[in-house]
Enzyme design. Sequence first.
Site, mmCIF file in Angstrom:
data_model
loop_
_atom_site.group_PDB
_atom_site.id
_atom_site.type_symbol
_atom_site.label_atom_id
_atom_site.label_comp_id
_atom_site.label_asym_id
_atom_site.label_seq_id
_atom_site.Cartn_x
_atom_site.Cartn_y
_atom_site.Cartn_z
ATOM 1 N N TYR A 151 9.187 -3.210 3.506
ATOM 2 C CA TYR A 151 8.801 -3.336 2.091
ATOM 3 C C TYR A 151 10.020 -3.289 1.148
ATOM 4 C CZ TYR A 151 6.384 -1.965 -2.261
ATOM 5 O OH TYR A 151 5.916 -1.884 -3.545
ATOM 6 N N ASN A 186 6.026 5.107 -7.775
ATOM 7 C CA ASN A 186 4.689 5.696 -7.539
ATOM 8 C C ASN A 186 3.751 5.662 -8.738
ATOM 9 O OD1 ASN A 186 4.770 6.587 -4.806
ATOM 10 N ND2 ASN A 186 6.201 8.174 -5.436
ATOM 11 N N GLY A 239 0.846 -1.191 0.000
ATOM 12 C CA GLY A 239 0.000 0.000 0.000
ATOM 13 C C GLY A 239 0.874 1.231 0.000
ATOM 14 N N SER A 263 10.564 -1.887 -6.742
ATOM 15 C CA SER A 263 10.089 -0.557 -6.345
ATOM 16 C C SER A 263 11.243 0.405 -6.100
ATOM 17 C CB SER A 263 9.289 -0.731 -5.046
ATOM 18 O OG SER A 263 9.149 0.493 -4.391
ATOM 19 N N LYS A 321 -9.576 13.297 -1.151
ATOM 20 C CA LYS A 321 -9.762 14.374 -0.164
ATOM 21 C C LYS A 321 -10.361 15.621 -0.809
ATOM 22 C CE LYS A 321 -5.979 12.882 2.876
ATOM 23 N NZ LYS A 321 -4.668 13.257 3.449
ATOM 24 N N GLU A 381 -4.130 3.352 0.053
ATOM 25 C CA GLU A 381 -3.991 4.248 -1.101
ATOM 26 C C GLU A 381 -2.711 5.068 -1.027
ATOM 27 O OE1 GLU A 381 -6.139 4.345 1.281
ATOM 28 O OE2 GLU A 381 -6.361 6.353 2.087
ATOM 29 N N LYS A 382 -2.256 5.516 -2.205
ATOM 30 C CA LYS A 382 -1.064 6.351 -2.273
ATOM 31 C C LYS A 382 -1.471 7.794 -2.500
ATOM 32 C CE LYS A 382 2.002 2.813 -3.617
ATOM 33 N NZ LYS A 382 3.254 2.552 -4.285
ATOM 34 N N ALA A 383 -0.472 8.690 -2.438
ATOM 35 C CA ALA A 383 -0.751 10.137 -2.441
ATOM 36 C C ALA A 383 -1.668 10.606 -3.582
ATOM 37 C CB ALA A 383 0.561 10.913 -2.443
ATOM 38 N N ARG A 418 8.258 14.113 -5.033
ATOM 39 C CA ARG A 418 8.121 12.780 -5.627
ATOM 40 C C ARG A 418 7.932 12.925 -7.124
ATOM 41 N NH1 ARG A 418 8.963 11.784 -1.136
ATOM 42 N NH2 ARG A 418 8.083 10.241 0.271
HETATM 43 N N1 LIG Z 1 1.520 1.040 -7.351
HETATM 44 C C1 LIG Z 1 2.752 1.485 -7.156
HETATM 45 O O1 LIG Z 1 2.995 2.695 -7.074
HETATM 46 C C2 LIG Z 1 3.912 0.519 -7.043
HETATM 47 C C3 LIG Z 1 5.202 1.045 -6.851
HETATM 48 C C4 LIG Z 1 6.266 0.165 -6.736
HETATM 49 C C5 LIG Z 1 6.062 -1.194 -6.835
HETATM 50 N N2 LIG Z 1 4.798 -1.680 -7.012
HETATM 51 C C6 LIG Z 1 4.616 -3.132 -7.070
HETATM 52 O O2 LIG Z 1 3.794 -3.470 -8.161
HETATM 53 C C7 LIG Z 1 2.995 -4.615 -7.836
HETATM 54 C C8 LIG Z 1 1.529 -4.307 -8.059
HETATM 55 O O3 LIG Z 1 1.162 -3.183 -7.275
HETATM 56 P P1 LIG Z 1 -0.314 -2.557 -7.263
HETATM 57 O O4 LIG Z 1 -0.169 -1.102 -7.088
HETATM 58 O O5 LIG Z 1 -1.096 -3.099 -8.397
HETATM 59 O O6 LIG Z 1 -0.845 -3.137 -5.884
HETATM 60 P P2 LIG Z 1 -2.266 -3.785 -5.511
HETATM 61 O O7 LIG Z 1 -2.296 -3.899 -4.025
HETATM 62 O O8 LIG Z 1 -3.367 -3.022 -6.166
HETATM 63 O O9 LIG Z 1 -2.179 -5.216 -6.177
HETATM 64 C C9 LIG Z 1 -1.514 -6.304 -5.586
HETATM 65 C C10 LIG Z 1 -2.446 -7.487 -5.647
HETATM 66 O O10 LIG Z 1 -1.767 -8.631 -5.086
HETATM 67 C C11 LIG Z 1 -2.753 -9.413 -4.450
HETATM 68 N N3 LIG Z 1 -2.172 -10.305 -3.464
HETATM 69 C C12 LIG Z 1 -1.655 -9.977 -2.263
HETATM 70 N N4 LIG Z 1 -1.305 -11.078 -1.601
HETATM 71 C C13 LIG Z 1 -1.611 -12.143 -2.395
HETATM 72 C C14 LIG Z 1 -1.495 -13.538 -2.251
HETATM 73 N N5 LIG Z 1 -0.998 -14.085 -1.123
HETATM 74 N N6 LIG Z 1 -1.899 -14.330 -3.271
HETATM 75 C C15 LIG Z 1 -2.407 -13.780 -4.411
HETATM 76 N N7 LIG Z 1 -2.563 -12.463 -4.591
HETATM 77 C C16 LIG Z 1 -2.164 -11.644 -3.600
HETATM 78 C C17 LIG Z 1 -3.678 -8.396 -3.785
HETATM 79 O O11 LIG Z 1 -4.944 -8.949 -3.494
HETATM 80 C C18 LIG Z 1 -3.728 -7.286 -4.819
HETATM 81 O O12 LIG Z 1 -4.880 -7.398 -5.637
HETATM 82 C C19 LIG Z 1 3.357 -4.966 -6.383
HETATM 83 O O13 LIG Z 1 4.366 -5.935 -6.374
HETATM 84 C C20 LIG Z 1 3.903 -3.671 -5.842
HETATM 85 O O14 LIG Z 1 4.768 -3.875 -4.759
HETATM 86 C C21 LIG Z 1 3.722 -0.848 -7.120
#
Ligand SMILES: NC(=O)c1ccc[n+]([C@@H]2O[C@H](COP(=O)([O-])OP(=O)(O)OC[C@H]3O[C@@H](n4cnc5c(N)ncnc54)[C@H](O)[C@@H]3O)[C@@H](O)[C@H]2O)c1
Length: 333
Positions: free
Chosen positions: A154, A183, A84, A123, A205, A196-198, A227
């Site tokens: 994380y 991000n 998150g 990330s 908000k 949620e993120k920023a 950022r």
């Molecule tokens: N969104 C960003 O800004 C961002 C930035 C850096 C890295 N990431 C990476 O990108 C990837 C996707 O991120 P996102 O923003 O879509 O996040 P998200 O939380 O929307 O999606 C991640 C999904 O993984 C699923 N999940 C969690 N645990 C699980 C499990 N045990 N088995 C099966 N599914 C599982 C969750 O239910 C969720 O739907 C992640 O690895 C995240 O760390 C995202």
Amino acid sequence: MTKLNTHDLVVVTGAGGFIGGHLVSELKRRGHSRIRAVDYKPFDQWYQHFDDVENRVLDLREAKACEAAAQEARYIFNLAADMGGMGFIELNKAACMLTVLINTHMLMAARNAGTERFFFSSSACVYAAEKQTSADVQPLSEGDAYPAMPEDGYGWEKLFSERMCRHFTEDFGLITRVARYHNVYGPHGTFDGGREKAPAAICRKVIKAQLSGSGEIEIWGDGEQTRSFTYIDDCLEGTLRLMESGVAEPLNVGSDQLVTINRLVDIVENVAGVKLKRRYKLDAPKGVRGRNSDNTLVKARLGWAPSISLEHGMRKTYEWIHQQMTTGQRILA
Ligand SMILES: NC(=O)c1ccc[n+]([C@@H]2O[C@H](COP(=O)([O-])OP(=O)(O)OC[C@H]3O[C@@H](n4cnc5c(N)ncnc54)[C@H](O)[C@@H]3O)[C@@H](O)[C@H]2O)c1
């Protein structure tokens, strides 16, 4: 090795989440006819759900579930993670680190299934915190991840799993591709509930202030932390280009349009056509002081870098969140 065909089986884990849902949609748009979408959430909680792909509910912390997910896959995009925004990762370090179970078991399952390519979503949180202490930041280039001092919890898990990818390539010949996302934001993601993120939080908000008529917005920190934010379409383009590339080392997939959080609020206020009184919550989780992406390497290796403006992306994001909140599909936080 031949290029991926549109009838080869592609697996997307975390497909019920924000980026995974968009990736399934984009693969479909590009003509892929065999997609397996996996997440552990029940289908009614997936941000996007497509009836014409193979949808599976599996808990990927379990090795057996990963075997089922990886079966016959030619490519795997592993996006599942317990994650998150700052509010979540600063307070749930153990939960973030337990995602190592997903990454470990998915890599083992991919190797055992004879999968050709494995994508890992890392990330910007892998970067050493000491390089992010000023708002006027030096953009982070890939080499800055070492000597290692990532975001606690994380970031350490991400850096460990990046290295595990590298060693699965060296020791077992599984081709791995690693993107360090910065991000990512856009429609069809979380905007309330604490993960949620920023960008999404600020849209929510601003909309809430409008709907309630409070005229006020709470900002975490002094708003001068900086950022860069990457629109989802750039994230997908970078992901797919990197996956097909010959680049074995981790690459930044992030915008280099640096803004303060105050500037991000200005952008959303402009979209919404309001001006709100700002209340600063100085003891809220704020993460590092400044962070930007250095895109020299991604440009050199992929001939591409993110280019979608924050103004464009935030408008799209705002419109989607506004629609969700005003049609009553989501509860206001
Ligand atoms: N969104 C960003 O800004 C961002 C930035 C850096 C890295 N990431 C990476 O990108 C990837 C996707 O991120 P996102 O923003 O879509 O996040 P998200 O939380 O929307 O999606 C991640 C999904 O993984 C699923 N999940 C969690 N645990 C699980 C499990 N045990 N088995 C099966 N599914 C599982 C969750 O239910 C969720 O739907 C992640 O690895 C995240 O760390 C995202």
